[in-house]
Motif scaffolding. Structure first.
Motif, PDB file in Angstrom:
ATOM      1  N   GLU A 234      -1.320 146.804 -26.838  1.00 37.39           N
ATOM      2  CA  GLU A 234      -0.198 146.966 -26.152  1.00 37.39           C
ATOM      3  C   GLU A 234       0.132 146.026 -25.248  1.00 37.39           C
ATOM      4  OE1 GLU A 234       1.956 149.369 -26.444  1.00 37.39           O
ATOM      5  OE2 GLU A 234       1.032 149.967 -28.101  1.00 37.39           O
ATOM      6  N   SER A 235      -0.940 145.168 -25.054  1.00 37.88           N
ATOM      7  CA  SER A 235      -0.865 144.036 -23.861  1.00 37.88           C
ATOM      8  C   SER A 235      -0.068 142.758 -24.630  1.00 37.88           C
ATOM      9  CB  SER A 235      -2.135 143.477 -23.537  1.00 37.88           C
ATOM     10  OG  SER A 235      -2.775 142.741 -24.305  1.00 37.88           O
ATOM     11  N   LEU A 236      -0.438 142.763 -26.026  1.00 39.64           N
ATOM     12  CA  LEU A 236       0.484 141.740 -26.870  1.00 39.64           C
ATOM     13  C   LEU A 236       1.952 142.167 -27.061  1.00 39.64           C
ATOM     14  CD1 LEU A 236      -2.525 141.061 -29.313  1.00 39.64           C
ATOM     15  CD2 LEU A 236      -1.472 139.361 -27.596  1.00 39.64           C
ATOM     16  N   ARG A 237       1.958 143.571 -27.214  1.00 36.06           N
ATOM     17  CA  ARG A 237       3.477 143.979 -27.609  1.00 36.06           C
ATOM     18  C   ARG A 237       4.173 143.894 -26.202  1.00 36.06           C
ATOM     19  NH1 ARG A 237       4.221 149.530 -28.892  1.00 36.06           N
ATOM     20  NH2 ARG A 237       6.226 148.630 -29.774  1.00 36.06           N
ATOM     21  N   GLY A 238       3.610 143.748 -25.073  1.00 35.06           N
ATOM     22  CA  GLY A 238       4.238 143.731 -23.816  1.00 35.06           C
ATOM     23  C   GLY A 238       4.814 142.318 -23.576  1.00 35.06           C
ATOM     24  N   MET A 239       4.469 141.207 -24.605  1.00 42.45           N
ATOM     25  CA  MET A 239       4.774 139.865 -24.474  1.00 42.45           C
ATOM     26  C   MET A 239       6.186 139.461 -25.518  1.00 42.45           C
ATOM     27  SD  MET A 239       1.441 137.557 -24.502  1.00 42.45           S
ATOM     28  CE  MET A 239      -0.146 138.592 -24.393  1.00 42.45           C
ATOM     29  N   LEU A 240       6.322 140.559 -26.283  1.00 39.63           N
ATOM     30  CA  LEU A 240       7.429 140.478 -27.319  1.00 39.63           C
ATOM     31  C   LEU A 240       8.771 140.275 -26.815  1.00 39.63           C
ATOM     32  CD1 LEU A 240       6.135 142.622 -30.233  1.00 39.63           C
ATOM     33  CD2 LEU A 240       5.673 140.127 -29.765  1.00 39.63           C
ATOM     34  N   THR A 241       9.750 139.445 -27.439  1.00 37.68           N
ATOM     35  CA  THR A 241      11.064 139.383 -27.268  1.00 37.68           C
ATOM     36  C   THR A 241      11.641 140.207 -28.535  1.00 37.68           C
ATOM     37  OG1 THR A 241      11.382 137.549 -28.419  1.00 37.68           O
ATOM     38  CG2 THR A 241      11.011 137.371 -25.914  1.00 37.68           C
ATOM     39  N   ALA A 242      13.065 140.390 -28.521  1.00 33.12           N
ATOM     40  CA  ALA A 242      13.598 141.148 -29.505  1.00 33.12           C
ATOM     41  C   ALA A 242      13.831 140.242 -30.883  1.00 33.12           C
ATOM     42  CB  ALA A 242      15.148 141.402 -29.007  1.00 33.12           C
ATOM     43  N   THR A 243      13.467 139.010 -30.860  1.00 31.03           N
ATOM     44  CA  THR A 243      13.650 138.205 -31.973  1.00 31.03           C
ATOM     45  C   THR A 243      12.581 138.506 -33.037  1.00 31.03           C
ATOM     46  OG1 THR A 243      14.383 136.283 -30.429  1.00 31.03           O
ATOM     47  CG2 THR A 243      13.862 135.729 -32.749  1.00 31.03           C
ATOM     48  N   TYR A 244      13.198 138.580 -34.313  1.00 32.98           N
ATOM     49  CA  TYR A 244      12.166 138.636 -35.474  1.00 32.98           C
ATOM     50  C   TYR A 244      11.519 137.388 -36.156  1.00 32.98           C
ATOM     51  CZ  TYR A 244      12.558 143.838 -35.971  1.00 32.98           C
ATOM     52  OH  TYR A 244      12.613 144.932 -35.703  1.00 32.98           O
ATOM     53  N   GLN A 245      10.283 137.309 -36.435  1.00 35.70           N
ATOM     54  CA  GLN A 245       9.699 135.995 -37.119  1.00 35.70           C
ATOM     55  C   GLN A 245       9.153 136.351 -38.487  1.00 35.70           C
ATOM     56  OE1 GLN A 245       9.787 132.826 -35.888  1.00 35.70           O
ATOM     57  NE2 GLN A 245      10.124 133.084 -33.746  1.00 35.70           N
ATOM     58  N   ARG A 246       9.160 135.572 -39.233  1.00 35.43           N
ATOM     59  CA  ARG A 246       8.408 135.563 -40.882  1.00 35.43           C
ATOM     60  C   ARG A 246       6.773 135.627 -40.440  1.00 35.43           C
ATOM     61  NH1 ARG A 246      10.523 131.247 -44.418  1.00 35.43           N
ATOM     62  NH2 ARG A 246      11.284 130.216 -42.296  1.00 35.43           N
ATOM     63  N   LEU A 247       6.060 136.578 -40.927  1.00 38.42           N
ATOM     64  CA  LEU A 247       4.705 136.588 -40.974  1.00 38.42           C
ATOM     65  C   LEU A 247       4.153 135.155 -41.289  1.00 38.42           C
ATOM     66  CD1 LEU A 247       1.760 137.758 -40.358  1.00 38.42           C
ATOM     67  CD2 LEU A 247       2.209 139.064 -42.615  1.00 38.42           C
ATOM     68  N   GLU A 254      11.777 137.248 -46.860  1.00 38.40           N
ATOM     69  CA  GLU A 254      11.884 138.489 -47.864  1.00 38.40           C
ATOM     70  C   GLU A 254      10.846 139.463 -47.126  1.00 38.40           C
ATOM     71  OE1 GLU A 254      11.581 136.744 -51.622  1.00 38.40           O
ATOM     72  OE2 GLU A 254       9.516 136.989 -51.767  1.00 38.40           O
ATOM     73  N   GLY A 255      10.844 140.836 -47.771  1.00 41.48           N
ATOM     74  CA  GLY A 255      10.122 141.724 -47.323  1.00 41.48           C
ATOM     75  C   GLY A 255      10.484 142.569 -46.299  1.00 41.48           C
ATOM     76  N   THR A 256       9.668 143.682 -45.898  1.00 39.60           N
ATOM     77  CA  THR A 256      10.110 144.573 -44.819  1.00 39.60           C
ATOM     78  C   THR A 256      10.208 143.978 -43.414  1.00 39.60           C
ATOM     79  OG1 THR A 256       7.913 145.616 -44.702  1.00 39.60           O
ATOM     80  CG2 THR A 256       9.457 146.591 -46.338  1.00 39.60           C
ATOM     81  N   PHE A 257      10.851 144.686 -42.707  1.00 39.36           N
ATOM     82  CA  PHE A 257      10.934 144.469 -41.131  1.00 39.36           C
ATOM     83  C   PHE A 257       9.941 145.427 -40.338  1.00 39.36           C
ATOM     84  CE2 PHE A 257      14.751 142.232 -42.715  1.00 39.36           C
ATOM     85  CZ  PHE A 257      14.319 140.807 -42.018  1.00 39.36           C
ATOM     86  N   LEU A 258       9.117 144.875 -39.730  1.00 35.32           N
ATOM     87  CA  LEU A 258       8.248 145.744 -38.957  1.00 35.32           C
ATOM     88  C   LEU A 258       8.671 145.506 -37.466  1.00 35.32           C
ATOM     89  CD1 LEU A 258       5.662 147.535 -38.604  1.00 35.32           C
ATOM     90  CD2 LEU A 258       4.362 145.647 -38.449  1.00 35.32           C
ATOM     91  N   SER A 259       9.342 146.653 -36.939  1.00 36.77           N
ATOM     92  CA  SER A 259       9.739 146.519 -35.485  1.00 36.77           C
ATOM     93  C   SER A 259       8.616 146.515 -34.492  1.00 36.77           C
ATOM     94  CB  SER A 259      10.909 147.628 -35.255  1.00 36.77           C
ATOM     95  OG  SER A 259      10.054 149.048 -35.170  1.00 36.77           O
ATOM     96  N   ARG A 260       7.407 147.178 -34.920  1.00 35.72           N
ATOM     97  CA  ARG A 260       6.496 147.294 -33.859  1.00 35.72           C
ATOM     98  C   ARG A 260       6.078 145.848 -33.408  1.00 35.72           C
ATOM     99  NH1 ARG A 260       2.657 150.371 -31.783  1.00 35.72           N
ATOM    100  NH2 ARG A 260       0.245 149.610 -31.706  1.00 35.72           N
ATOM    101  N   TRP A 261       5.950 145.092 -34.346  1.00 33.58           N
ATOM    102  CA  TRP A 261       5.374 143.543 -34.003  1.00 33.58           C
ATOM    103  C   TRP A 261       6.765 142.518 -34.195  1.00 33.58           C
ATOM    104  CZ3 TRP A 261       1.412 142.961 -31.175  1.00 33.58           C
ATOM    105  CH2 TRP A 261       0.512 144.024 -31.255  1.00 33.58           C
ATOM    106  N   ARG A 262       8.026 142.855 -34.629  1.00 32.36           N
ATOM    107  CA  ARG A 262       8.888 141.935 -34.546  1.00 32.36           C
ATOM    108  C   ARG A 262       8.680 141.004 -35.661  1.00 32.36           C
ATOM    109  NH1 ARG A 262      10.447 145.560 -31.635  1.00 32.36           N
ATOM    110  NH2 ARG A 262      11.871 145.344 -29.768  1.00 32.36           N
ATOM    111  N   LEU A 263       8.361 141.535 -36.981  1.00 38.73           N
ATOM    112  CA  LEU A 263       8.076 140.849 -37.784  1.00 38.73           C
ATOM    113  C   LEU A 263       8.637 141.107 -39.197  1.00 38.73           C
ATOM    114  CD1 LEU A 263       3.810 140.219 -37.591  1.00 38.73           C
ATOM    115  CD2 LEU A 263       5.700 138.381 -37.380  1.00 38.73           C
ATOM    116  N   GLN A 264       8.844 139.840 -39.953  1.00 39.89           N
ATOM    117  CA  GLN A 264       9.253 140.201 -41.373  1.00 39.89           C
ATOM    118  C   GLN A 264       7.930 140.219 -42.226  1.00 39.89           C
ATOM    119  OE1 GLN A 264      12.157 137.789 -42.955  1.00 39.89           O
ATOM    120  NE2 GLN A 264      12.972 139.419 -44.620  1.00 39.89           N
ATOM    121  N   LEU A 265       7.649 141.091 -42.834  1.00 39.93           N
ATOM    122  CA  LEU A 265       6.143 140.916 -43.728  1.00 39.93           C
ATOM    123  C   LEU A 265       6.372 140.333 -45.066  1.00 39.93           C
ATOM    124  CD1 LEU A 265       4.799 144.445 -42.760  1.00 39.93           C
ATOM    125  CD2 LEU A 265       4.625 142.296 -41.424  1.00 39.93           C
ATOM    126  N   ASN A 266       6.585 139.216 -45.142  1.00 35.18           N
ATOM    127  CA  ASN A 266       6.674 138.477 -46.306  1.00 35.18           C
ATOM    128  C   ASN A 266       5.310 138.091 -46.892  1.00 35.18           C
ATOM    129  OD1 ASN A 266       5.882 136.434 -44.580  1.00 35.18           O
ATOM    130  ND2 ASN A 266       7.443 134.873 -45.243  1.00 35.18           N
TER     131      ASN A 266
END
Length: 278
Positions: A234-247, A254-266
């Motif tokens: 949760e401390s790490l998630r508290g640092m996130l912004t809305a932008t998504y990045q590729r894993l 390509e791959g699914t988007f994981l909103s919990r970590w703002r990541l595209q799981l390629n």
């Protein structure tokens, strides 16, 4: 000093003998023309001439213009000698702060199973990529504020170089996966050393570096492998912004988007799970 060494220096001129004796006492097997000048007091031209003659006699190996290796006397008739690439890296950094990092640090910490053929060096001075003594060197520029998580790595009983510690090595790999063999190689290092890596230090380094992609990738991997408790995640998630990045930035978007970590799981969870079996 060995009798053999004393006999060898007696066959040199006084300036050359002075140079080799001083370099050996300083444990400086890799040296520059500037070192020659400061030790002998010779002019730049005279220093070049002295080293050129020593090279002709097989006493030194030229690594690149202005950079040389002593050929150890115990090698007998050998006239070529390339020292540890890690010591050469230290010389290439010059007076600037540096540490061996990324894929090189992963290898030195035994966090990989594949050999790495490029020497990666983080340095506060901009240094161009180059090949010296048959080794490829790649320098990653950092600011003085980004110089943390560093330790000594001993080449032998008397000589050492600076290297990123295990946690900093993981963080650097998450920032620049290209310099560490890709995100699965970084994940492999994380899993291999899971019993000794300090999670709180990983989180602290990620916070200090302040790179959003690193926070996302670290949080996701810690959660995937079950290496951190809920409060840390949760401390790490508290640092996130809305932008998504590729894993893995090396792979297509390509791959699914994981909103919990703002990541595209390629990289698939199955690919990451395979790391546990390696």
């Amino acid at each position: 000093m060995s009798v053999k060494y004393q006999l060898q220096t007696k066959t040199l001129g006084p300036r050359a003998a002075q140079l080799f004796t001083e370099l050996n006492e300083l444990r400086r097997s890799t040296f520059t023309l500037a070192d020659v000048g400061s030790i002998t007091g010779l002019t730049a031209a005279a220093a070049r001439n002295l080293v050129h003659k020593a090279q002709q006699r097989g006493l030194v190996t030229r690594l690149k213009p202005g950079l040389y290796n002593l050929v150890p006397f115990e090698l007998g008739r050998a006239t070529e000698h390339i020292d540890s690439p890690y010591l050469i890296a230290r010389e290439l950094a010059g007076a600037a702060s540096y540490f061996l990092s990324h894929g090189t640090a992963l290898e030195l910490h035994r966090m990989v199973t594949q050999p790495n053929f490029t020497v990666y060096v983080s340095c506060t001075r901009r240094v161009r990529p180059q090949t010296v003594g048959g080794y490829d060197f790649r320098f990653v520029h950092i600011t003085a504020e980004q110089e943390f998580g560093v330790m000594k790595h001993w080449i032998d009983k008397e000589r050492f170089v600076m290297i990123s510690d295990m946690e900093r090595t993981i963080i650097d790999g998450l920032r620049h996966p290209a310099f560490a063999g890709g995100i699965t190689e970084v994940a492999k290092g994380l899993w291999m050393k899971r019993d000794v890596l300090k999670v709180e230090r990983l989180v602290d380094y990620a916070r200090r570096l302040g790179v959003g992609a690193v926070v996302r990738r670290l949080g996701y991997l810690l959660e995937h492998y079950g290496l951190a408790d809920a409060s840390v995640l949760e401390s790490l998630r508290g640092m996130l912004t809305a932008t998504y990045q590729r894993l893995d930035p090396l792979l297509p978007a390509e791959g699914t988007f994981l909103s919990r970590w703002r990541l595209q799981l390629n990289v698939t969870p199955e690919e990451l799970d395979a790391v546990r079996l390696g």
